[in-house]
Motif scaffolding. Structure first.
Motif, PDB file in Angstrom:
ATOM      1  N   TYR A  26       0.834  -1.204   0.000  1.00 58.33           N
ATOM      2  CA  TYR A  26       0.000   0.000   0.000  1.00 58.33           C
ATOM      3  C   TYR A  26       0.874   1.261   0.000  1.00 58.33           C
ATOM      4  N   GLN A  28       3.835   1.531  -1.319  1.00 65.26           N
ATOM      5  CA  GLN A  28       4.373   1.631  -2.679  1.00 65.26           C
ATOM      6  C   GLN A  28       3.319   2.254  -3.606  1.00 65.26           C
ATOM      7  N   ALA A  29       2.083   1.842  -3.469  1.00 68.32           N
ATOM      8  CA  ALA A  29       1.011   2.398  -4.299  1.00 68.32           C
ATOM      9  C   ALA A  29       0.780   3.874  -3.973  1.00 68.32           C
ATOM     10  N   ALA A  30       0.894   4.242  -2.706  1.00 65.65           N
ATOM     11  CA  ALA A  30       0.694   5.634  -2.308  1.00 65.65           C
ATOM     12  C   ALA A  30       1.777   6.542  -2.895  1.00 65.65           C
ATOM     13  N   ARG A  31       2.965   5.996  -3.112  1.00 65.70           N
ATOM     14  CA  ARG A  31       4.064   6.777  -3.705  1.00 65.70           C
ATOM     15  C   ARG A  31       4.035   6.720  -5.230  1.00 65.70           C
ATOM     16  N   SER A  32       2.970   6.162  -5.787  1.00 65.41           N
ATOM     17  CA  SER A  32       2.808   6.015  -7.246  1.00 65.41           C
ATOM     18  C   SER A  32       3.907   5.165  -7.865  1.00 65.41           C
ATOM     19  N   GLU A  33       4.387   4.192  -7.131  1.00 61.46           N
ATOM     20  CA  GLU A  33       5.417   3.286  -7.636  1.00 61.46           C
ATOM     21  C   GLU A  33       4.842   1.925  -8.006  1.00 61.46           C
ATOM     22  N   ALA A  34       3.531   1.800  -7.953  1.00 59.91           N
ATOM     23  CA  ALA A  34       2.897   0.503  -8.204  1.00 59.91           C
ATOM     24  C   ALA A  34       2.497   0.379  -9.674  1.00 59.91           C
ATOM     25  N   ASN A  35       2.676  -0.826 -10.209  1.00 59.75           N
ATOM     26  CA  ASN A  35       2.220  -1.068 -11.576  1.00 59.75           C
ATOM     27  C   ASN A  35       0.712  -1.309 -11.558  1.00 59.75           C
ATOM     28  N   LYS A  39      -1.903  -2.194  -8.367  1.00 54.89           N
ATOM     29  CA  LYS A  39      -3.008  -1.286  -8.035  1.00 54.89           C
ATOM     30  C   LYS A  39      -4.341  -2.035  -8.050  1.00 54.89           C
ATOM     31  N   GLU A  43      -6.793  -2.817  -4.817  1.00 51.15           N
ATOM     32  CA  GLU A  43      -8.179  -2.367  -4.827  1.00 51.15           C
ATOM     33  C   GLU A  43      -9.108  -3.536  -4.489  1.00 51.15           C
ATOM     34  N   ASN A 111       7.657  -6.816 -11.342  1.00 53.12           N
ATOM     35  CA  ASN A 111       7.377  -5.619 -12.119  1.00 53.12           C
ATOM     36  C   ASN A 111       7.738  -5.759 -13.585  1.00 53.12           C
TER      37      ASN A 111
END
Length: 143
Positions: A26, A28-35, A39, A43, A111
């Motif tokens: 989560y 990683q996703a918050a830092r916009s580093e998630a593919n 994501k 979700e 990734n």
């Protein structure tokens, strides 16, 4: 309630697929580093966490209503429908998350997209240009 702090029945599979603990995923996703796959998985996991918590509450409410045999048949039927709907939601989100994880690349390369069949290298060369007429040469006439 934070879905990040709530555990789900699919957390182990999610951690195995992405190689990190849920809270780190989560972050990683918050830092916009998630593919896109991560994501989508997070979700679905969030919806699953809410659905599983809701199912627990439905079971608790049904148990707190006293002896199920003492409830009128309408109330008993409503409890059954409520529990069935909550279980169906859990199954839906859990199955969707499982399907997504099945399509993921191997855990060693979370990734990197899965390579498709190797395409042969194509090297094109242009045909040689026609020779230019030299100075002083006579062209032959064609009939």
């Amino acid at each position: 309630m934070s879905v990040i702090d709530t555990s789900t029945t699919r957390d182990a599979a999610l951690q195995e697929a992405f190689g990190a603990e849920v809270d780190l995923l989560y972050a990683q996703a918050a830092r916009s580093e998630a593919n896109a796959a991560l994501k989508g998985a997070l979700e679905l996991r969030s919806f699953l966490a809410v659905a599983e918590e809701h199912l627990e509450r439905v079971h608790s409410i049904a148990e707190s209503d006293g002896q199920m045999g003492e409830l009128p048949s309408d109330d008993l039927h409503r409890h059954d429908q409520w529990i069935e709907a909550a279980e169906a939601n859990c199954d839906l989100y859990g199955s969707a998350l499982d399907e997504l994880l099945l399509t993921m690349p191997p855990p060693s390369h979370p990734n990197v997209p899965c390579p498709g069949p190797r395409r042969p290298e194509v090297t094109a060369t242009a045909p040689p240009a026609p020779a230019r007429p030299r100075a002083g040469t006579v062209r032959a006439r064609r009939p």
